[in-house]
Design a protein around this motif. Structure first.
Motif, short mmCIF file in Angstrom:
data_model
loop_
_atom_site.label_atom_id
_atom_site.label_comp_id
_atom_site.label_asym_id
_atom_site.label_seq_id
_atom_site.Cartn_x
_atom_site.Cartn_y
_atom_site.Cartn_z
N PHE A 14 -25.06 -25.78 -5.06
CA PHE A 14 -25.72 -24.92 -6.05
C PHE A 14 -26.26 -23.67 -5.38
O PHE A 14 -26.81 -23.73 -4.29
CB PHE A 14 -26.94 -25.65 -6.66
N LEU A 59 -37.46 -20.99 -9.50
CA LEU A 59 -36.12 -20.93 -8.93
C LEU A 59 -35.17 -21.41 -10.02
O LEU A 59 -35.35 -22.51 -10.56
CB LEU A 59 -36.03 -21.82 -7.71
N THR A 60 -34.18 -20.57 -10.34
CA THR A 60 -33.22 -20.89 -11.38
C THR A 60 -31.90 -21.24 -10.73
O THR A 60 -31.35 -20.44 -9.97
CB THR A 60 -33.05 -19.72 -12.34
N PHE A 61 -31.38 -22.41 -11.05
CA PHE A 61 -30.16 -22.91 -10.42
C PHE A 61 -28.92 -22.60 -11.24
O PHE A 61 -28.95 -22.63 -12.47
CB PHE A 61 -30.24 -24.43 -10.25
N GLY A 62 -27.84 -22.32 -10.55
CA GLY A 62 -26.53 -22.21 -11.19
C GLY A 62 -26.00 -23.58 -11.55
O GLY A 62 -26.61 -24.60 -11.26
#
Lengths: 114, 111
Positions: B88, B99-102
């Motif tokens: 990720f 924190l924004t995850f793919g």
């Protein structure tokens, strides 16, 4: 190695049920997070906290409450569980904000809402 | 969504090959994290690259960051079977605490 412990590891409930997921970290980290992981979506942030008594809203907060009772303990509450909340839930902690610091994740709680 | 289409994919390679995973994002970020997640476990950080860095290496791993095109890549040299995992990327979209995850790239390395 940072330690983040989640309980329970697995949980099954019925629609409308009341569920509490628990997370404890023993690393004196100030930030703690709740994420959910679903196929095709990756991890999505539900709530996070930067200290006892503090709560910040994440990207997908609807249907969830959270409470940070101490620096170590962060709880996720589903008061009227729905099938759409069936997911794998991860708790994480960091020493400082997530942006510039490592997130340490627990092993996850798999929740099924029937 | 914060992410470009190429963030969702699966790769299957033979042991010893090199592989590169890409990540494109739509909102400014001060940092890109790369995490790997092994089956049945939580994600673990493998590389963190800041906006003032163009490249970062750790063993057989190499991350790049191009802030002008808002993209990052993670390369693994001479992949091993134990590199099999989901990878990720994550960005902060300028927000310190988040924190924004793919969606992740599933990598399978076979012998």
């Amino acid at each position: 190695e940072a330690a983040v412990t989640q309980s329970p590891r697995n949980k099954v409930t019925v629609t409308g049920g009341n569920v509490t997921l628990s997370c404890r970290q023993t690393n004196s980290h100030n930030y703690m997070y709740w994420y959910r992981q679903d196929t095709g979506h990756g991890l999505r942030l539900i709530h996070y906290s930067y200290g006892a008594g503090n709560l910040q809203i994440g990207d997908v907060p609807d249907g969830y409450k959270a409470t940070r009772t101490t620096q170590e303990d962060f709880f996720l509450l589903l008061e009227l569980a729905s099938p759409s909340q069936t997911s794998l839930y991860f708790c994480a902690s960091s020493d400082g904000g997530a942006s510039q610091n490592t997130l340490y994740f627990g092993a996850g709680t798999r929740l099924s809402v029937l | 969504s914060q992410w470009g289409e190429e963030n969702l994919q699966a790769l299957s390679i033979q042991e010893g090959e090199d592989v590169t995973m890409n990540c494109s994002y739509k909102t400014y970020t001060t940092v890109v994290h790369w995490y790997r997640q092994d089956s049945g476990r939580g994600p673990a950080l493998i590389i963190l690259i800041r906006s003032n860095e163009r490249e970062k290496r750790s063993g057989r791993l190499r991350a790049t960051l191009d802030t002008s095109s808002q993209s990052s890549s993670l390369s693994i040299t001479a992949a091993q079977c134990e590199d099999t995992a989901v990878y990720f990327c994550a960005t902060d979209a300028g927000v310190v605490g988040q924190l924004t995850f793919g969606r992740g790239t599933r990598l399978q390395v076979y012998a």
